[in-house]
Design a protein around this motif. Structure first.
Motif, PDB file in Angstrom:
ATOM      1  N   LEU A 160      -5.070 -70.724 -59.879  1.00 60.70           N
ATOM      2  CA  LEU A 160      -5.848 -69.515 -59.624  1.00 60.70           C
ATOM      3  C   LEU A 160      -6.199 -68.820 -60.943  1.00 60.70           C
ATOM      4  O   LEU A 160      -7.354 -68.413 -61.156  1.00 60.70           O
ATOM      5  N   ALA A 161      -5.213 -68.738 -61.857  1.00 63.03           N
ATOM      6  CA  ALA A 161      -5.458 -68.097 -63.160  1.00 63.03           C
ATOM      7  C   ALA A 161      -6.531 -68.885 -63.915  1.00 63.03           C
ATOM      8  O   ALA A 161      -7.431 -68.301 -64.539  1.00 63.03           O
ATOM      9  N   TYR A 162      -6.473 -70.225 -63.832  1.00 66.90           N
ATOM     10  CA  TYR A 162      -7.447 -71.079 -64.522  1.00 66.90           C
ATOM     11  C   TYR A 162      -8.864 -70.828 -63.966  1.00 66.90           C
ATOM     12  O   TYR A 162      -9.821 -70.654 -64.717  1.00 66.90           O
ATOM     13  N   ILE A 163      -8.985 -70.755 -62.652  1.00 64.94           N
ATOM     14  CA  ILE A 163     -10.304 -70.534 -62.023  1.00 64.94           C
ATOM     15  C   ILE A 163     -10.856 -69.162 -62.419  1.00 64.94           C
ATOM     16  O   ILE A 163     -12.035 -69.025 -62.764  1.00 64.94           O
ATOM     17  N   LEU A 164     -10.000 -68.146 -62.425  1.00 66.96           N
ATOM     18  CA  LEU A 164     -10.458 -66.791 -62.777  1.00 66.96           C
ATOM     19  C   LEU A 164     -10.865 -66.722 -64.249  1.00 66.96           C
ATOM     20  O   LEU A 164     -11.901 -66.134 -64.597  1.00 66.96           O
ATOM     21  N   ALA A 165     -10.070 -67.384 -65.116  1.00 65.97           N
ATOM     22  CA  ALA A 165     -10.408 -67.399 -66.552  1.00 65.97           C
ATOM     23  C   ALA A 165     -11.747 -68.100 -66.745  1.00 65.97           C
ATOM     24  O   ALA A 165     -12.617 -67.638 -67.513  1.00 65.97           O
ATOM     25  N   ALA A 166     -11.973 -69.230 -66.034  1.00 61.02           N
ATOM     26  CA  ALA A 166     -13.231 -69.984 -66.151  1.00 61.02           C
ATOM     27  C   ALA A 166     -14.413 -69.097 -65.729  1.00 61.02           C
ATOM     28  O   ALA A 166     -15.477 -69.104 -66.361  1.00 61.02           O
ATOM     29  N   LEU A 167     -14.195 -68.294 -64.676  1.00 61.10           N
ATOM     30  CA  LEU A 167     -15.250 -67.404 -64.185  1.00 61.10           C
ATOM     31  C   LEU A 167     -15.593 -66.326 -65.225  1.00 61.10           C
ATOM     32  O   LEU A 167     -16.773 -66.057 -65.497  1.00 61.10           O
ATOM     33  N   ILE A 168     -14.545 -65.769 -65.841  1.00 61.40           N
ATOM     34  CA  ILE A 168     -14.778 -64.721 -66.854  1.00 61.40           C
ATOM     35  C   ILE A 168     -15.504 -65.324 -68.059  1.00 61.40           C
ATOM     36  O   ILE A 168     -16.489 -64.760 -68.573  1.00 61.40           O
ATOM     37  N   PHE A 169     -15.079 -66.537 -68.499  1.00 61.15           N
ATOM     38  CA  PHE A 169     -15.751 -67.176 -69.649  1.00 61.15           C
ATOM     39  C   PHE A 169     -17.203 -67.503 -69.321  1.00 61.15           C
ATOM     40  O   PHE A 169     -18.103 -67.384 -70.146  1.00 61.15           O
ATOM     41  N   TRP A 170     -17.427 -67.919 -68.096  1.00 58.03           N
ATOM     42  CA  TRP A 170     -18.791 -68.251 -67.652  1.00 58.03           C
ATOM     43  C   TRP A 170     -19.680 -66.999 -67.774  1.00 58.03           C
ATOM     44  O   TRP A 170     -20.784 -67.051 -68.290  1.00 58.03           O
ATOM     45  N   TYR A 171     -19.130 -65.862 -67.354  1.00 57.21           N
ATOM     46  CA  TYR A 171     -19.897 -64.611 -67.415  1.00 57.21           C
ATOM     47  C   TYR A 171     -20.182 -64.224 -68.877  1.00 57.21           C
ATOM     48  O   TYR A 171     -21.316 -63.908 -69.241  1.00 57.21           O
ATOM     49  N   ILE A 172     -19.132 -64.291 -69.721  1.00 56.70           N
ATOM     50  CA  ILE A 172     -19.302 -63.909 -71.132  1.00 56.70           C
ATOM     51  C   ILE A 172     -20.337 -64.812 -71.795  1.00 56.70           C
ATOM     52  O   ILE A 172     -21.230 -64.358 -72.532  1.00 56.70           O
ATOM     53  N   ASP A 173     -20.243 -66.117 -71.494  1.00 57.13           N
ATOM     54  CA  ASP A 173     -21.150 -67.095 -72.097  1.00 57.13           C
ATOM     55  C   ASP A 173     -22.611 -66.832 -71.692  1.00 57.13           C
ATOM     56  O   ASP A 173     -23.513 -66.744 -72.526  1.00 57.13           O
ATOM     57  N   ALA A 213     -27.702 -57.859 -64.524  1.00 57.54           N
ATOM     58  CA  ALA A 213     -27.345 -57.451 -63.157  1.00 57.54           C
ATOM     59  C   ALA A 213     -27.155 -58.677 -62.262  1.00 57.54           C
ATOM     60  O   ALA A 213     -26.240 -58.731 -61.435  1.00 57.54           O
ATOM     61  N   GLN A 214     -28.042 -59.702 -62.486  1.00 59.17           N
ATOM     62  CA  GLN A 214     -27.944 -60.926 -61.666  1.00 59.17           C
ATOM     63  C   GLN A 214     -26.597 -61.631 -61.915  1.00 59.17           C
ATOM     64  O   GLN A 214     -25.890 -62.015 -60.983  1.00 59.17           O
ATOM     65  N   TYR A 215     -26.243 -61.759 -63.254  1.00 58.00           N
ATOM     66  CA  TYR A 215     -24.979 -62.438 -63.576  1.00 58.00           C
ATOM     67  C   TYR A 215     -23.792 -61.654 -63.022  1.00 58.00           C
ATOM     68  O   TYR A 215     -22.833 -62.229 -62.499  1.00 58.00           O
ATOM     69  N   MET A 216     -23.895 -60.334 -63.134  1.00 62.44           N
ATOM     70  CA  MET A 216     -22.805 -59.483 -62.653  1.00 62.44           C
ATOM     71  C   MET A 216     -22.637 -59.658 -61.130  1.00 62.44           C
ATOM     72  O   MET A 216     -21.531 -59.850 -60.627  1.00 62.44           O
ATOM     73  N   GLY A 217     -23.782 -59.598 -60.427  1.00 65.96           N
ATOM     74  CA  GLY A 217     -23.765 -59.741 -58.966  1.00 65.96           C
ATOM     75  C   GLY A 217     -23.187 -61.084 -58.557  1.00 65.96           C
ATOM     76  O   GLY A 217     -22.304 -61.160 -57.681  1.00 65.96           O
ATOM     77  N   GLU A 218     -23.677 -62.169 -59.226  1.00 61.54           N
ATOM     78  CA  GLU A 218     -23.168 -63.508 -58.883  1.00 61.54           C
ATOM     79  C   GLU A 218     -21.676 -63.603 -59.190  1.00 61.54           C
ATOM     80  O   GLU A 218     -20.901 -64.153 -58.411  1.00 61.54           O
ATOM     81  N   GLY A 278     -23.923 -63.711 -73.255  1.00 62.79           N
ATOM     82  CA  GLY A 278     -24.210 -63.945 -74.678  1.00 62.79           C
ATOM     83  C   GLY A 278     -25.571 -64.614 -74.838  1.00 62.79           C
ATOM     84  O   GLY A 278     -26.405 -64.220 -75.678  1.00 62.79           O
ATOM     85  N   GLN A 279     -25.817 -65.643 -74.003  1.00 63.38           N
ATOM     86  CA  GLN A 279     -27.115 -66.362 -74.061  1.00 63.38           C
ATOM     87  C   GLN A 279     -28.263 -65.404 -73.764  1.00 63.38           C
ATOM     88  O   GLN A 279     -29.323 -65.445 -74.394  1.00 63.38           O
ATOM     89  N   ASN A 280     -28.019 -64.523 -72.792  1.00 63.29           N
ATOM     90  CA  ASN A 280     -29.025 -63.533 -72.403  1.00 63.29           C
ATOM     91  C   ASN A 280     -29.366 -62.623 -73.588  1.00 63.29           C
ATOM     92  O   ASN A 280     -30.542 -62.365 -73.879  1.00 63.29           O
TER      93      ASN A 280
END
Ligand code: ADP
Length: 331
Positions: free
Chosen positions: A26-39, A78-83, A42-44
């Protein structure tokens, strides 16, 4: 090794390993989600910067173009945040659901294991005692009183086996949803008297007192009600000392039939009064033999007869179990 220690040892290990693995995943999945958002964010930002760089300050539409770029960036954020939030909620809901299922499964399989051990313990003693008694009678020529004592103890063990088998049978019927209630007219006074007399014969050294109102009639399943009474009597004997009195009271107030089994034994803590009716529950550090099924099945039987069972402290010491049923109209 005492049974309770064995039970706790078996309980702890697999539960801990499975839960460590679960929390890690569960911690791994949540960390992956947070990194996905940051990444993505950043691209945005990088894309927005490139777009800003592409607009010349001298452009007559500079302000409109930069406004449009900013709006596009905010929309993406907003889209990334919502997703992200939607995924997070879905993951948490799924994790909570899986957690509950795994926990229930593990608890059930532990309970099954514990039950098997408890039953094996429960079966071994009567078989060993019966065998020893019969072998003694076969080998030695005994005085009639000694012989009677051995026969009585053998009958006691056979009765204990009988109660255990009946409990198991009723439990498997409950589990399979196949339990059906006979609806016969029962002289509840006689039934209570028979059960109590059986215990008086089985435990001649114990003080069992009776206060049974005569001719109380109810409708229900005789075998199941007998099982319920036997379970209460069995506990009253099991959880009180040799000198303590067990009182069986049966009376009728208006249309309500009340059966009370009152003991002067170890009593029940307030915190345990609800729990003791749960399936497989056994009191903390219980050394007396048992499967944790007696009161659960008793409560089920009473429920099936549209009655209720309650427990209160005995005024002196010990406990009072009370079964309340509806009396038959033609009493
Ligand atoms: P078992 O007796 O096999 O443990 P029960 O379902 O009959 O299972 O009882 C559950 C628990 O309730 C017991 O382990 C014991 O802690 C407690 N209990 C039941 N009856 C009594 C009683 N008369 N006095 C004290 N404690 C009792």
């Amino acid at each position: 090794m005492p049974y309770s220690t064995l039970r706790n040892k078996i309980k702890a290990r697999p539960l801990r390993i499975i839960f460590i693995f679960y929390w890690f995943l569960l911690a791994y999945i949540l960390a992956a989600l947070i990194f996905w958002y940051i990444d993505l964010n950043g691209q945005n930002q990088e894309l927005t910067q490139l777009r800003f760089n592409a607009v010349s300050v001298n452009d007559v539409h500079y302000i409109q173009k930069t406004n449009r770029i900013q709006k596009a960036r905010d929309r993406k954020t907003a889209q990334y945040m919502g997703e992200g939030i939607t995924f997070l909620l879905m993951i948490l809901a799924g994790a909570f659901y899986v957690f509950r299922i795994i926990k229930r499964q593990l608890v059930q399989s532990e309970q099954q294991k514990n039950l098997m051990m408890a039953i094996t313990h429960e079966l071994k003693t009567p078989i060993a005692v019966t065998r020893l008694n019969l072998e003694t009678m076969q080998i030695r020529k005994l005085e009639p009183t000694q012989q009677q004592k051995l026969i009585r103890s053998t009958i006691e063990e056979a009765n204990r086996l009988n109660t255990l088998c009946n409990n198991m049978l009723f439990m498997s019927q409950l589990d399979s949803g196949a339990s059906s209630l006979a609806n016969e007219r029962i002289d509840f006074s006689n039934l209570t008297l028979d059960c109590a007399t059986d215990f008086i014969v089985r435990f001649p050294d114990r003080k069992i007192e009776l206060n049974i109102q005569e001719e109380i009639i109810i409708t229900g399943d005789k075998l199941l009600l007998q099982l319920a009474i036997n379970n209460l009597l069995d506990n009253a004997i099991k959880y009180s000392g040799k000198e303590d009195v067990v009182l069986v009271k049966l009376f009728k107030i208006q249309k309500k039939v009340k059966l009370q089994v009152i003991d002067q034994g170890i009593g029940i803590k307030t915190s345990e009064k609800e729990k003791i009716f749960e399936k497989y529950y056994r009191g903390e550090g219980m050394q007396a033999k048992g499967t944790g099924l007696g009161l659960y099945l008793t409560k089920e039987i009473v429920k099936q007869h549209n009655g209720n069972i309650s427990i209160k402290n005995n005024e002196l010491r010990g406990s009072t179990f009370e079964i309340q049923l509806r009396g038959s109209k033609n009493t």
